[in-house]
Design a protein around this motif. Sequence first.
Motif, PDB file in Angstrom:
ATOM      1  N   TYR A 193       0.849  -1.189   0.000  1.00 33.61           N
ATOM      2  CA  TYR A 193       0.000   0.000   0.000  1.00 33.61           C
ATOM      3  C   TYR A 193       0.889   1.246   0.000  1.00 33.61           C
ATOM      4  O   TYR A 193       1.513   1.578   1.006  1.00 33.61           O
ATOM      5  CB  TYR A 193      -0.916   0.001   1.219  1.00 33.61           C
ATOM      6  CG  TYR A 193      -2.043  -0.999   1.126  1.00 33.61           C
ATOM      7  CD1 TYR A 193      -3.139  -0.755   0.293  1.00 33.61           C
ATOM      8  CD2 TYR A 193      -2.026  -2.179   1.860  1.00 33.61           C
ATOM      9  CE1 TYR A 193      -4.189  -1.667   0.202  1.00 33.61           C
ATOM     10  CE2 TYR A 193      -3.078  -3.095   1.768  1.00 33.61           C
ATOM     11  CZ  TYR A 193      -4.149  -2.827   0.937  1.00 33.61           C
ATOM     12  OH  TYR A 193      -5.190  -3.730   0.838  1.00 33.61           O
ATOM     13  N   VAL A 203      -9.016   3.313  -2.317  1.00 33.05           N
ATOM     14  CA  VAL A 203      -9.151   3.018  -0.888  1.00 33.05           C
ATOM     15  C   VAL A 203      -9.792   4.210  -0.182  1.00 33.05           C
ATOM     16  O   VAL A 203      -9.248   5.315  -0.197  1.00 33.05           O
ATOM     17  CB  VAL A 203      -7.772   2.709  -0.252  1.00 33.05           C
ATOM     18  CG1 VAL A 203      -7.943   2.392   1.235  1.00 33.05           C
ATOM     19  CG2 VAL A 203      -7.097   1.542  -0.971  1.00 33.05           C
ATOM     20  N   HIS A 208      -8.095   3.577   5.888  1.00 34.10           N
ATOM     21  CA  HIS A 208      -6.647   3.717   6.010  1.00 34.10           C
ATOM     22  C   HIS A 208      -6.115   3.184   7.339  1.00 34.10           C
ATOM     23  O   HIS A 208      -5.083   2.506   7.380  1.00 34.10           O
ATOM     24  CB  HIS A 208      -6.236   5.187   5.846  1.00 34.10           C
ATOM     25  CG  HIS A 208      -6.422   5.703   4.459  1.00 34.10           C
ATOM     26  ND1 HIS A 208      -5.913   6.907   4.032  1.00 34.10           N
ATOM     27  CD2 HIS A 208      -7.070   5.178   3.380  1.00 34.10           C
ATOM     28  CE1 HIS A 208      -6.233   7.112   2.775  1.00 34.10           C
ATOM     29  NE2 HIS A 208      -6.946   6.077   2.359  1.00 34.10           N
ATOM     30  N   ILE A 211      -5.865  -0.573   7.403  1.00 38.22           N
ATOM     31  CA  ILE A 211      -4.763  -1.044   6.565  1.00 38.22           C
ATOM     32  C   ILE A 211      -3.441  -0.866   7.284  1.00 38.22           C
ATOM     33  O   ILE A 211      -2.608  -1.785   7.344  1.00 38.22           O
ATOM     34  CB  ILE A 211      -4.764  -0.303   5.215  1.00 38.22           C
ATOM     35  CG1 ILE A 211      -5.950  -0.745   4.366  1.00 38.22           C
ATOM     36  CG2 ILE A 211      -3.449  -0.547   4.461  1.00 38.22           C
ATOM     37  CD1 ILE A 211      -6.148   0.064   3.114  1.00 38.22           C
TER      38      ILE A 211
END
Length: 261
Positions: A193, A203, A208, A211
């Motif tokens: 990412y 995304v 966020h 992740i």
Amino acid sequence: MTQNNSRFTGKTALITGGTSGMGAATARRLIAEGGQVIITGRDKARLDTAVAEITGGTAEFADRLLAVRADAADLTDLEALADTIRERFGRLDVVFANAGVGAFAPIGEVTAAEFDRIVGVNFRGVYFTIQQSLPLLADGGAIVINASWTLHRGLPGASVYAATKAAVHNLSRTLAADLSARRIRVNSISPGYITTPMFHENVAPEAHSDIIGAIAAGRLGTVEDIAGAVAFLASEEASYINGQDLVIDGGIATSTPAAML
């Protein structure tokens, strides 16, 4: 990976998809290290903006950057690109096949047209970019292909995207063998990412934090992380690295952070 301001002096590199993100960052890195760089993109206005951002208004850098409008999925454009490079520089030393698209959907929602679009850019485009570049690429040169961490770990909705990235990594291994007589090294990188425009398009902001929580390094990757890795693989420092995939993902494909246990 530290910067060497002369590592690419006298060398010429082609970077497809160089208008933003990883491509633009790699162009900045190679120019800063003395190289001449050709970037491509499909949109003339975005190319002009990229030139200003990459060179920062520095005349010396501007003299060593050429922007060419070319669609990586269009063989006619790639042939014209090769002609332009031949006329301007005469040769290449590095090819970073970076142009690609990110598209994600469950398998039941993927249309034939969308399948062809993704494969056309991410695999066909890479294949013919390299094919058209090879007559210009110096013996002992380097090719780096942009793959993805998704070739190492399944990601929902990425069936076509991940398959194209697995294909281009396999291509790097095959071409490393094919081009061995010319001592041309071929490797791929697998970014995780990375904070690029493509990342933000695919995304949602609210995802966020989840992740980042799944990444052992505890952060998203930066385009500079990728540029440093590409510069290394394209340099003489990586002269004995061939047919490999360098995963630059903060550990998401292989490591589970303690906080998730």
